[in-house]
Design a protein around this motif. Sequence first.
Motif, PDB file in Angstrom:
ATOM      1  N   LEU A 141     -19.428  -7.639  38.165  1.00 39.15           N
ATOM      2  CA  LEU A 141     -18.027  -8.022  38.368  1.00 39.15           C
ATOM      3  C   LEU A 141     -17.798  -9.455  37.918  1.00 39.15           C
ATOM      4  O   LEU A 141     -16.781  -9.752  37.254  1.00 39.15           O
ATOM      5  N   ASN A 142     -18.708 -10.332  38.252  1.00 37.02           N
ATOM      6  CA  ASN A 142     -18.574 -11.730  37.862  1.00 37.02           C
ATOM      7  C   ASN A 142     -18.494 -11.873  36.347  1.00 37.02           C
ATOM      8  O   ASN A 142     -17.675 -12.644  35.827  1.00 37.02           O
ATOM      9  N   SER A 143     -19.310 -11.122  35.634  1.00 36.09           N
ATOM     10  CA  SER A 143     -19.299 -11.179  34.163  1.00 36.09           C
ATOM     11  C   SER A 143     -17.967 -10.699  33.602  1.00 36.09           C
ATOM     12  O   SER A 143     -17.394 -11.332  32.697  1.00 36.09           O
ATOM     13  N   SER A 144     -17.461  -9.597  34.127  1.00 35.21           N
ATOM     14  CA  SER A 144     -16.207  -9.058  33.600  1.00 35.21           C
ATOM     15  C   SER A 144     -15.024  -9.961  33.954  1.00 35.21           C
ATOM     16  O   SER A 144     -14.107 -10.140  33.131  1.00 35.21           O
ATOM     17  N   VAL A 145     -15.039 -10.552  35.139  1.00 33.69           N
ATOM     18  CA  VAL A 145     -13.952 -11.453  35.534  1.00 33.69           C
ATOM     19  C   VAL A 145     -13.984 -12.729  34.701  1.00 33.69           C
ATOM     20  O   VAL A 145     -12.928 -13.230  34.268  1.00 33.69           O
ATOM     21  N   ASN A 146     -15.166 -13.252  34.427  1.00 38.91           N
ATOM     22  CA  ASN A 146     -15.263 -14.448  33.583  1.00 38.91           C
ATOM     23  C   ASN A 146     -14.748 -14.181  32.176  1.00 38.91           C
ATOM     24  O   ASN A 146     -14.136 -15.059  31.555  1.00 38.91           O
ATOM     25  N   ALA A 147     -14.977 -12.968  31.686  1.00 35.23           N
ATOM     26  CA  ALA A 147     -14.449 -12.604  30.361  1.00 35.23           C
ATOM     27  C   ALA A 147     -12.929 -12.573  30.397  1.00 35.23           C
ATOM     28  O   ALA A 147     -12.260 -13.009  29.436  1.00 35.23           O
ATOM     29  N   PHE A 148     -12.372 -12.083  31.474  1.00 36.51           N
ATOM     30  CA  PHE A 148     -10.916 -12.075  31.635  1.00 36.51           C
ATOM     31  C   PHE A 148     -10.372 -13.498  31.732  1.00 36.51           C
ATOM     32  O   PHE A 148      -9.363 -13.834  31.090  1.00 36.51           O
ATOM     33  N   LEU A 149     -11.018 -14.337  32.526  1.00 40.47           N
ATOM     34  CA  LEU A 149     -10.537 -15.707  32.703  1.00 40.47           C
ATOM     35  C   LEU A 149     -10.607 -16.505  31.404  1.00 40.47           C
ATOM     36  O   LEU A 149      -9.774 -17.385  31.166  1.00 40.47           O
ATOM     37  N   ALA A 150     -11.569 -16.181  30.559  1.00 37.64           N
ATOM     38  CA  ALA A 150     -11.695 -16.876  29.278  1.00 37.64           C
ATOM     39  C   ALA A 150     -10.592 -16.480  28.309  1.00 37.64           C
ATOM     40  O   ALA A 150     -10.184 -17.286  27.459  1.00 37.64           O
ATOM     41  N   ALA A 151     -10.076 -15.267  28.442  1.00 35.34           N
ATOM     42  CA  ALA A 151      -9.013 -14.783  27.548  1.00 35.34           C
ATOM     43  C   ALA A 151      -8.125 -13.806  28.302  1.00 35.34           C
ATOM     44  O   ALA A 151      -8.241 -12.588  28.138  1.00 35.34           O
ATOM     45  N   PRO A 152      -7.237 -14.312  29.157  1.00 36.76           N
ATOM     46  CA  PRO A 152      -6.404 -13.434  29.981  1.00 36.76           C
ATOM     47  C   PRO A 152      -5.504 -12.520  29.146  1.00 36.76           C
ATOM     48  O   PRO A 152      -4.745 -12.995  28.303  1.00 36.76           O
ATOM     49  N   SER A 153      -5.607 -11.227  29.391  1.00 35.00           N
ATOM     50  CA  SER A 153      -4.753 -10.239  28.735  1.00 35.00           C
ATOM     51  C   SER A 153      -4.818  -8.961  29.541  1.00 35.00           C
ATOM     52  O   SER A 153      -5.695  -8.792  30.390  1.00 35.00           O
ATOM     53  N   GLU A 154      -3.888  -8.061  29.264  1.00 35.80           N
ATOM     54  CA  GLU A 154      -3.920  -6.780  29.966  1.00 35.80           C
ATOM     55  C   GLU A 154      -5.213  -6.033  29.666  1.00 35.80           C
ATOM     56  O   GLU A 154      -5.762  -5.335  30.524  1.00 35.80           O
ATOM     57  N   LEU A 155      -5.721  -6.202  28.447  1.00 35.69           N
ATOM     58  CA  LEU A 155      -6.947  -5.514  28.043  1.00 35.69           C
ATOM     59  C   LEU A 155      -8.162  -6.046  28.798  1.00 35.69           C
ATOM     60  O   LEU A 155      -8.971  -5.269  29.329  1.00 35.69           O
ATOM     61  N   THR A 156      -8.300  -7.372  28.834  1.00 36.11           N
ATOM     62  CA  THR A 156      -9.463  -7.939  29.530  1.00 36.11           C
ATOM     63  C   THR A 156      -9.357  -7.753  31.049  1.00 36.11           C
ATOM     64  O   THR A 156     -10.377  -7.616  31.726  1.00 36.11           O
ATOM     65  N   LEU A 157      -8.116  -7.723  31.565  1.00 34.01           N
ATOM     66  CA  LEU A 157      -7.958  -7.454  32.994  1.00 34.01           C
ATOM     67  C   LEU A 157      -8.351  -6.015  33.305  1.00 34.01           C
ATOM     68  O   LEU A 157      -9.021  -5.755  34.313  1.00 34.01           O
ATOM     69  N   ALA A 158      -7.939  -5.082  32.442  1.00 36.44           N
ATOM     70  CA  ALA A 158      -8.285  -3.679  32.655  1.00 36.44           C
ATOM     71  C   ALA A 158      -9.802  -3.486  32.689  1.00 36.44           C
ATOM     72  O   ALA A 158     -10.314  -2.629  33.415  1.00 36.44           O
ATOM     73  N   ALA A 159     -10.506  -4.316  31.926  1.00 38.37           N
ATOM     74  CA  ALA A 159     -11.967  -4.209  31.880  1.00 38.37           C
ATOM     75  C   ALA A 159     -12.630  -4.659  33.181  1.00 38.37           C
ATOM     76  O   ALA A 159     -13.817  -4.400  33.395  1.00 38.37           O
ATOM     77  N   THR A 160     -11.868  -5.323  34.057  1.00 41.14           N
ATOM     78  CA  THR A 160     -12.436  -5.747  35.344  1.00 41.14           C
ATOM     79  C   THR A 160     -12.272  -4.683  36.424  1.00 41.14           C
ATOM     80  O   THR A 160     -12.901  -4.776  37.486  1.00 41.14           O
ATOM     81  N   ARG A 161     -11.422  -3.694  36.187  1.00 39.77           N
ATOM     82  CA  ARG A 161     -11.068  -2.767  37.255  1.00 39.77           C
ATOM     83  C   ARG A 161     -12.250  -1.916  37.734  1.00 39.77           C
ATOM     84  O   ARG A 161     -12.465  -1.760  38.940  1.00 39.77           O
ATOM     85  N   GLU A 162     -12.993  -1.344  36.809  1.00 34.73           N
ATOM     86  CA  GLU A 162     -14.126  -0.507  37.219  1.00 34.73           C
ATOM     87  C   GLU A 162     -15.219  -1.335  37.898  1.00 34.73           C
ATOM     88  O   GLU A 162     -15.762  -0.913  38.922  1.00 34.73           O
ATOM     89  N   PRO A 163     -15.599  -2.513  37.352  1.00 32.97           N
ATOM     90  CA  PRO A 163     -16.587  -3.335  38.075  1.00 32.97           C
ATOM     91  C   PRO A 163     -16.102  -3.768  39.455  1.00 32.97           C
ATOM     92  O   PRO A 163     -16.890  -3.827  40.402  1.00 32.97           O
ATOM     93  N   PHE A 164     -14.797  -4.066  39.574  1.00 34.54           N
ATOM     94  CA  PHE A 164     -14.257  -4.440  40.887  1.00 34.54           C
ATOM     95  C   PHE A 164     -14.360  -3.269  41.852  1.00 34.54           C
ATOM     96  O   PHE A 164     -14.827  -3.423  42.996  1.00 34.54           O
ATOM     97  N   LYS A 165     -13.927  -2.107  41.417  1.00 31.29           N
ATOM     98  CA  LYS A 165     -13.988  -0.921  42.273  1.00 31.29           C
ATOM     99  C   LYS A 165     -15.428  -0.609  42.662  1.00 31.29           C
ATOM    100  O   LYS A 165     -15.719  -0.305  43.836  1.00 31.29           O
ATOM    101  N   ALA A 166     -16.340  -0.685  41.696  1.00 35.61           N
ATOM    102  CA  ALA A 166     -17.752  -0.385  41.972  1.00 35.61           C
ATOM    103  C   ALA A 166     -18.335  -1.344  43.000  1.00 35.61           C
ATOM    104  O   ALA A 166     -19.069  -0.941  43.907  1.00 35.61           O
ATOM    105  N   ALA A 167     -18.005  -2.629  42.879  1.00 39.80           N
ATOM    106  CA  ALA A 167     -18.523  -3.622  43.825  1.00 39.80           C
ATOM    107  C   ALA A 167     -17.914  -3.421  45.210  1.00 39.80           C
ATOM    108  O   ALA A 167     -18.627  -3.503  46.224  1.00 39.80           O
ATOM    109  N   TYR A 168     -16.615  -3.146  45.266  1.00 39.77           N
ATOM    110  CA  TYR A 168     -15.944  -2.967  46.559  1.00 39.77           C
ATOM    111  C   TYR A 168     -16.469  -1.709  47.258  1.00 39.77           C
ATOM    112  O   TYR A 168     -16.689  -1.696  48.479  1.00 39.77           O
TER     113      TYR A 168
END
Length: 362
Positions: free
Chosen positions: A67-94
Amino acid sequence: MNKGFQLKLAGLLLMTALLAFTCGKEGNDDGDNPGSTDAFKSAMLVNYADNLIVPAYTDLNNKLGALNSSVNAFLAAPSELTLAATREPFKAAYLSFQGVSVLYFGPASAQLLNNYINTFPTVPTRIEKGIETGTYNFNIPQNSDSIQGFPALDYLLYAPDAVNKFSGANAAKRKKYVQDVLGRMKTLVENTLSQWNGPYHHTFSASLKTDVGSSIGSLVNQFAYEMDALKGPRIGWPFGKQSNGIVFADKCEGYYSGISAELAIANLSSLKNYYTGASGDGIADYLVLLKKQDLNNAVLAQFDVALAALNAIPKPLSAAFVNNPALVEDAYKQVQKLLTLIKTDLASATAVQITYQDNDGD
């Protein structure tokens, strides 16, 4: 963990902290049960530690890393695409966290891990104020619990207009806040896992009594506590059981990401897994040893009924509170029945004293 539940568990946590590291040196306290049950209990606790608890914390630790890796990728380049890429890691961690939520004793309770990682509902106004001022302290119990952990990430990443907020004013501060939240979560879980891989492993498996602070006492108490939390904060309270039928859907766990139902199902599935001991001996087998087979059968059957009722609720749970109230009500009642079996019958059969105070009238 709901804010109100933290206060009601405070006495139990203090007592556990005082007794947990001494109870392992004491003998059997099973009343009429012979001392030969000690061998069974020791093997059962080793099974819990080796095959359920350490793997569960390891899984959560690994999923937080992803999750940390995917969120850092989003923070480096915020977009709907990079945010969508955080959803599965977030769900898996939660979802993975639901596999350790019941383990709120020993190293976890000493660090208030559950409070800091999963106090819901979060408080958006306090989060936004902290971001704007750059002033926040995640180390203050109760005062800071509701502005961090999974619920805070749930709001920060998945509330409406989330992407734009990471690109506009205070974007740098917002990104730092998210990174601080994740960093703290990773540290708490790593510390807890390290202690389970260290001396606490022996402390836990050598604790063969069932009194307050013992391993079996802690497990049974936490089974009941998690069932109470499922009945109250996770389902009953947002459904209106404490508000004269007025629904507060935004108070449920995982509201912004829309995974409330999945979290509830994962929580109850995890509880069943710990109850049975998975592929090894667990509390279920301990009941059989105590000649309580009928009670064990009843508990196992009610687990299945409650899980089926939860799975029958259409997703998201927040919408089902209004659109499918009959199905939510049925799940609530089935969870309540299971809670009674665990908190009253199971506790009595194992000579465990329930030491936390339940929630008020839901």
